[in-house]
Design an enzyme around this catalytic site. Structure first.
Site, short mmCIF file in Angstrom:
data_model
loop_
_atom_site.label_atom_id
_atom_site.label_comp_id
_atom_site.label_asym_id
_atom_site.label_seq_id
_atom_site.Cartn_x
_atom_site.Cartn_y
_atom_site.Cartn_z
N ARG A 66 -22.40 38.79 38.50
CA ARG A 66 -20.99 39.10 37.69
C ARG A 66 -21.51 40.28 36.88
NH1 ARG A 66 -19.21 33.11 35.66
NH2 ARG A 66 -18.77 32.33 37.50
N ASP A 68 -20.47 42.83 33.71
CA ASP A 68 -19.52 42.93 32.13
C ASP A 68 -18.46 44.01 32.32
OD1 ASP A 68 -21.01 40.84 31.47
OD2 ASP A 68 -22.38 41.89 30.40
N TYR A 126 -30.93 47.07 39.33
CA TYR A 126 -30.11 47.89 38.54
C TYR A 126 -30.63 49.07 38.07
CZ TYR A 126 -26.99 43.72 37.41
OH TYR A 126 -26.15 42.82 37.57
N ARG A 213 -29.10 45.76 29.63
CA ARG A 213 -28.65 46.19 28.50
C ARG A 213 -29.38 46.25 27.33
NH1 ARG A 213 -22.46 44.85 28.13
NH2 ARG A 213 -22.64 46.28 26.34
#
Length: 302
Positions: A66, A68, A126, A213
């Protein structure tokens, strides 16, 4: 997007069972992947409607990871179960016709054996893209993060290496994270500069909520001289989220690769996003074979 060409053929029946799709999306206008209350736009809701239209029945989509609100994906995987049978071209073109412009499906195939988009995955990768410039972005607003302070990428890269390996990442975990364990195996992390852009490239067996993040925020604090290189290791060891500093904005974050065992037949990614790929060599864009394979398994009902 793919390491090898994947032509949209019409001679391969796909369906009457589990179907796997590969797709990308611009996360700016979405409240994340997960379907939410009515009126709140999500990737899952839009994609579910489009797939159901082609399948001609309702479906439930499960994704590899998932994302954000505001986070993008250049290579996301999902599966659904269907009684419909379509060709590769029909699934891809049909679903895309029913999708909004900020989502695009690139591939579909039969789910082999016990394939599960989330639990069969052995790693996720990522890239976090930062515009490091005194002036904020205009054209790339929402597509990159922005830091006006000069960033020392060599110091950021050096500080990041302490995160490699298996650790308790509680210090880089969102307060609302629902994972049963904060332990993850971080396979690789690098920080690279290309002109005014800085890219954090990170791969792990899985990630905690806001983990990338929060790592990006900590590394930027080192790169801008707020903290020394050793600080990241101290924060990791403390296992205290309050010490890690600010969570970096979502806009520069891209899911760029998800890996599966070869037996599942899922095409491999040439890591993106597309505007970032040319900044790296082909070798740097290739999938990184994990050394620590520990895929999650679904919890069976008691």
């Amino acid at each position: 997007m793919f390491l090898k060409p994947t032509p949209l053929t019409t001679d391969n029946p796909i369906g009457d069972g589990r179907v796997v799709i590969i797709f990308e999306y611009d996360g700016q206008a979405f409240h994340g992947w997960q379907q939410q209350k009515s009126g709140v736009r999500s990737v899952q809701a839009e994609l579910t409607k489009a797939v159901a239209k082609v399948a001609d029945h309702s479906v439930e989509l499960v994704c590899a990871g998932r994302t954000d609100a505001g986070v993008h994906a250049s290579f996301q995987i999902a599966h659904f179960d269907t009684t419909a049978v379509r060709t590769l071209r029909s699934w891809v073109m049909g679903v895309n016709t029913a999708l909004p412009d900020d989502i695009a499906v690139h591939w579909a195939g039969n789910g082999v054996g016990d394939f599960h988009a989330r639990f069969s995955a052995t790693y996720r990768r990522y890239r976090y893209v930062i515009l490091n410039h005194p002036v904020r972005p205009g054209i790339q607003r929402g597509q990159v993060s922005w830091n006006f302070r000069p960033l020392d990428t060599e110091m950021m890269h050096k500080a990041a290496q302490v995160l490699k390996g298996e650790h308790d990442f509680s210090s880089f975990r969102a307060a609302g994270c629902q994972s049963r364990t904060p332990v993850r195996f971080l396979e690789k992390i690098s920080v690279t500069r290309c002109g005014s852009y800085v890219v954090i490239d990170v791969q792990a067996n899985a990630f905690l909520h806001h983990m990338v993040r929060n790592i990006a925020g900590a590394l930027m604090a080192v790169g801008s001289g707020i903290h020394p290189v050793e600080w990241v290791g101290e924060v990791l060891a403390a296992r205290d989220r309050k010490l890690a500093g600010v969570t970096a904005p979502p806009y520069g974050l891209y899911l760029v690769d998800v890996g599966y065992p070869e037996r599942f037949g899922v095409p491999q990614a040439l890591c993106g996003p597309a505007f970032v790929t040319p900044w790296f060599s082909r070798q740097e864009n290739l999938p990184l074979t994990p050394t620590h394979i520990h895929p999650k398994q679904p919890v069976m009902p008691s």
